[in-house]
Design a protein around this motif. Structure first.
Motif, PDB file in Angstrom:
ATOM      1  N   PRO A 194     -10.172  14.909  26.650  1.00  0.00           N
ATOM      2  CA  PRO A 194     -10.229  13.506  26.216  1.00  0.00           C
ATOM      3  C   PRO A 194      -9.821  13.381  24.751  1.00  0.00           C
ATOM      4  CG  PRO A 194     -12.434  14.439  26.354  1.00  0.00           C
ATOM      5  CD  PRO A 194     -11.513  15.456  26.949  1.00  0.00           C
ATOM      6  N   LEU A 195      -9.261  12.241  24.412  1.00  0.00           N
ATOM      7  CA  LEU A 195      -8.801  12.023  23.041  1.00  0.00           C
ATOM      8  C   LEU A 195      -9.980  11.850  22.086  1.00  0.00           C
ATOM      9  CD1 LEU A 195      -5.839   9.520  23.536  1.00  0.00           C
ATOM     10  CD2 LEU A 195      -5.681  11.951  22.980  1.00  0.00           C
ATOM     11  N   LYS A 196      -9.819  12.408  20.911  1.00  0.00           N
ATOM     12  CA  LYS A 196     -10.759  12.176  19.824  1.00  0.00           C
ATOM     13  C   LYS A 196     -10.090  11.246  18.807  1.00  0.00           C
ATOM     14  CE  LYS A 196     -12.833  16.763  20.390  1.00  0.00           C
ATOM     15  NZ  LYS A 196     -13.050  18.100  19.761  1.00  0.00           N
ATOM     16  N   GLU A 197     -10.870  10.805  17.845  1.00  0.00           N
ATOM     17  CA  GLU A 197     -10.334   9.926  16.809  1.00  0.00           C
ATOM     18  C   GLU A 197      -9.132  10.584  16.134  1.00  0.00           C
ATOM     19  OE1 GLU A 197     -10.270   6.366  14.701  1.00  0.00           O
ATOM     20  OE2 GLU A 197     -11.655   6.946  16.311  1.00  0.00           O
ATOM     21  N   PHE A 257      -3.353  11.579  19.833  1.00  0.00           N
ATOM     22  CA  PHE A 257      -2.615  10.935  20.922  1.00  0.00           C
ATOM     23  C   PHE A 257      -2.034  12.015  21.819  1.00  0.00           C
ATOM     24  CE2 PHE A 257       0.619  11.728  17.820  1.00  0.00           C
ATOM     25  CZ  PHE A 257       1.863  11.683  18.427  1.00  0.00           C
ATOM     26  N   TYR A 258      -1.671  11.609  23.053  1.00  0.00           N
ATOM     27  CA  TYR A 258      -1.236  12.577  24.052  1.00  0.00           C
ATOM     28  C   TYR A 258       0.258  12.878  23.950  1.00  0.00           C
ATOM     29  CZ  TYR A 258      -5.655  12.509  26.679  1.00  0.00           C
ATOM     30  OH  TYR A 258      -6.964  12.646  27.064  1.00  0.00           O
ATOM     31  N   LEU A 301       6.793  16.535  18.477  1.00  0.00           N
ATOM     32  CA  LEU A 301       6.061  17.446  17.603  1.00  0.00           C
ATOM     33  C   LEU A 301       6.402  17.123  16.149  1.00  0.00           C
ATOM     34  CD1 LEU A 301       6.370  21.015  19.216  1.00  0.00           C
ATOM     35  CD2 LEU A 301       4.287  19.644  19.002  1.00  0.00           C
ATOM     36  N   PRO A 302       5.443  17.329  15.240  1.00  0.00           N
ATOM     37  CA  PRO A 302       5.807  17.260  13.824  1.00  0.00           C
ATOM     38  C   PRO A 302       6.758  18.395  13.477  1.00  0.00           C
ATOM     39  CG  PRO A 302       3.557  18.076  14.104  1.00  0.00           C
ATOM     40  CD  PRO A 302       4.026  17.652  15.460  1.00  0.00           C
ATOM     41  N   VAL A 303       7.542  18.190  12.456  1.00  0.00           N
ATOM     42  CA  VAL A 303       8.558  19.167  12.039  1.00  0.00           C
ATOM     43  C   VAL A 303       8.351  19.503  10.566  1.00  0.00           C
ATOM     44  CG1 VAL A 303      11.035  19.523  11.660  1.00  0.00           C
ATOM     45  CG2 VAL A 303      10.235  18.442  13.772  1.00  0.00           C
ATOM     46  N   LYS A 344      -2.077  15.230  16.511  1.00  0.00           N
ATOM     47  CA  LYS A 344      -2.699  14.391  15.495  1.00  0.00           C
ATOM     48  C   LYS A 344      -1.744  13.261  15.135  1.00  0.00           C
ATOM     49  CE  LYS A 344      -5.675  17.883  13.360  1.00  0.00           C
ATOM     50  NZ  LYS A 344      -6.010  18.608  12.104  1.00  0.00           N
ATOM     51  N   MET A 345      -2.283  12.061  15.032  1.00  0.00           N
ATOM     52  CA  MET A 345      -1.436  10.921  14.709  1.00  0.00           C
ATOM     53  C   MET A 345      -1.060  10.930  13.235  1.00  0.00           C
ATOM     54  SD  MET A 345      -2.946   7.758  16.938  1.00  0.00           S
ATOM     55  CE  MET A 345      -4.611   7.853  16.321  1.00  0.00           C
TER      56      MET A 345
END
Length: 577
Positions: A55-58, A61-62, A348-350, A371-372
């Motif tokens: 489940p998502l936490k604060e 995002f998926y 993905l972040p880069v 992580k957003m």
């Protein structure tokens, strides 16, 4: 799946589809039916265990950000606005486009190529049509460009433009070069360049899968590549001596005075990867990074949990937190390691703090959550934003504007649907699901490995040629039909399986259709069950549990994910036993 990437099919398609127009007499026409089917209360519900387990936490995002068949993503930015496009093949409209302010919450804008008089995939295989788009904002003339390969209507490589993607796009402009996977780049001085995949020069192909990347200078005034400016900038891939295969999906970038060329390598399958090169000029020479690949999932155990595979075909953009992000395709196989949901859009972040960009955690097994960017709130599935994770989508067909996730195949959905007081009426074509023509089917992508799709249908077939219900489809030669038809004076419901173009009735039974029926397909990984309910009673299964193997690319081949649809035909050939 056949271990043949997109390019191989495209070469075949070049010779198959040289059609230059369509006459009115060739267009499918709905049958004037006395009693066309009316569908209401459609519910699609995703139930993947992965999302229940994680489940998502604060602040999370998926991943994937777009589930289901949304492959080959490309992305661009103007100010705070991000636009992303994907391949659609023979689905209609062509080239789905999404908008975001934050890379997390996306709004579906429909399709870029939505005029069937300009893009008409009516006679193409489901894995042909249009694919591998590029999208680029040019700040020098405040214009967006979408460039793509289209194998229908004799189009080839085309480009379309707009000042505002929210307001639609101009007409396709045919470009004079061969090959596939084009993208366009605009330099600081305003000059334009097109890069694309192509075959080696004649007589210089060294092995199967040997491809090259070419660059052309682009004439922005006349919207054409400048003849004679083409140059091969990558031959084969990172290291030609190792016989790399299927170098494709190129994108050019400029950072800190250097030019970067990022490409997919290894084919869109288990060996897929992303590689990067550097140069002092957009026309090369380009030198590969010493730490290639910068993204791949090919090195890990086949039986790893929560497997994401085939990662590649990527594009980069600077995010709202002034950090780079990459979008790319990947797959999430089901319990039988089959690919039913298709190639999806991941992110993905880069890390681009050094000379070369590297996808963060792109060289380890991928996780289902990200992580957003700082300051972003997750609104997916709310306020009109596209959903992800497990979600329920309910459609009552009461709005005059149909949700963009409903699509046609080989033609516009508007050609066969009508919104009535009772629901959605499908006016059937004299075409069945096994023909390579536009079908009167309103499709929704399969977005989960575990899902249910149910609808209420009000329908009384008049003859054996009439059938309506649900279809689960990978292509015209691999599909299930779960529908209502006639045999003599009796009405039946049947389940038909078509594999390699050969159809077999799995089960059939007489039913009473005085009142609307509820139809449902439920998938639990590879196991699919088709059921019906009368008078609001419990569902009755028809045909037991059947395999979803024919809905996978492993068995059916091709490059699309499975579709589930509301189907009607006036050319039925499925007869109850």
């Amino acid at each position: 799946m056949k271990k043949k990437p997109l390019i191989l099919l495209s070469v075949v398609m070049m010779s198959l589809f040289s059609f230059t127009g369509i006459d009115d007499k060739d267009k499918p026409k709905p049958k004037t039916a006395k009693n066309p089917p009316v569908f209401s209360r459609v519910v699609y519900q995703g139930e993947d265990q992965l999302y229940k387990k994680y489940p998502l936490k604060e602040g999370e995002f998926y991943n994937p950000v777009l589930q289901g068949c949304y492959p080959d993503p490309a992305i661009t930015r103007k100010g705070d606005d991000y636009y992303m496009v994907c391949s659609s093949f023979a689905m209609f409209p062509g080239v789905p486009i999404f908008h975001s302010k934050d890379l997390v919450n996306w709004t579906d804008l429909g399709g870029v190529l939505n005029n069937v008089n300009e893009f008409n995939p009516h006679d193409t295989g489901i894995s042909a049509g249009v694919y591998a788009p590029g999208i680029t904002y040019n700040p020098h003339n405040d214009t967006f460009y979408m460039i793509v390969t289209a194998f229908s209507g004799g189009l080839g490589n085309i480009i379309v433009k707009t000042k505002d993607p929210m307001k639609g796009w101009g007409s396709p402009i045919k470009l004079a070069f061969e090959g596939i996977d084009p993208s366009i780049f605009f330099d600081d001085d305003g000059k334009g360049y097109v890069v694309h995949n192509d075959a080696p020069d004649k007589g210089k192909e060294l092995y199967n899968g040997h491809r090259v990347i070419k660059v052309w200078e682009y004439d922005l005034v006349n919207d054409k590549v400048i003849p004679g400016t083409d140059k091969i900038i990558v031959d084969g891939g990172v290291d030609l001596s190792k016989k790399p295969i299927w170098i494709e999906a190129p994108h050019l970038y400029k950072k800190d005075g250097h030019y970067y060329l990022m490409c997919a390598e290894g084919g869109t399958g288990g060996n897929h990867s992303e590689v990067v090169f550097i140069s002092d000029s957009p026309k090369g020479p380009f030198k590969p990074s010493s730490n290639n690949p910068i993204l791949t999932q090919r090195h890990f155990p086949k039986d790893r949990p929560n497997k994401v595979d085939w990662a590649g075909h990527a594009d980069l953009v600077l995010g709202p937190d002034n950090k780079y992000y990459g979008v790319f395709l990947g797959i999430r196989p089901n319990d039988k390691d089959r690919v039913n949901a298709g190639r999806e859009t991941f992110m993905l972040p880069v890390d681009w703090s050094g000379t070369f960009p590297v996808f963060e955690n792109g060289l380890v097994p991928m996780e289902p959550k990200l992580k957003m960017p700082k300051g972003v709130e997750n609104k997916t599935g709310k306020d009109g934003f596209f959903p992800n994770g497990n979600f329920t989508f309910e459609e009552n067909f009461t709005s005059s504007k149909l949700d963009y996730r409903w699509i046609g195949l080989r033609g516009p959905r508007e050609n066969f649907i009508s919104i009535t007081k009772k629901g959605l009426q499908i006016n059937p074509f004299q075409v069945n699901i096994k023909e390579m023509k536009p079908t009167s089917t309103l499709f929704h992508r399969q977005m989960h490995n575990n899902f249910t799709f149910a609808t209420t249908i009000d329908y009384k077939p008049a003859s054996e040629k009439d059938l309506a219900g649900i279809t689960c489809l990978q292509n015209e030669r691999f599909n299930y039909v779960f529908g209502i038809t006639k045999k003599g004076n009796d009405t039946y419901i049947l389940l038909e399986r078509t594999e390699k173009g050969q159809s077999k009735i799995i089960a059939s039974t007489k039913i009473d259709v005085k009142k609307p029926l509820r139809l449902q397909v439920k998938a639990t990984g590879d196991s699919y069950e088709f059921s019906y309910a009368t008078d609001g009673a419990d569902f009755k299964n028809l045909g037991g549990a059947v395999s979803g193997d024919i809905l996978s690319t492993n068995v059916a081949g091709g490059f699309t994910g499975a579709l589930v649809g509301l189907y009607a035909t006036a050319a039925n050939d499925a007869q109850p036993e």
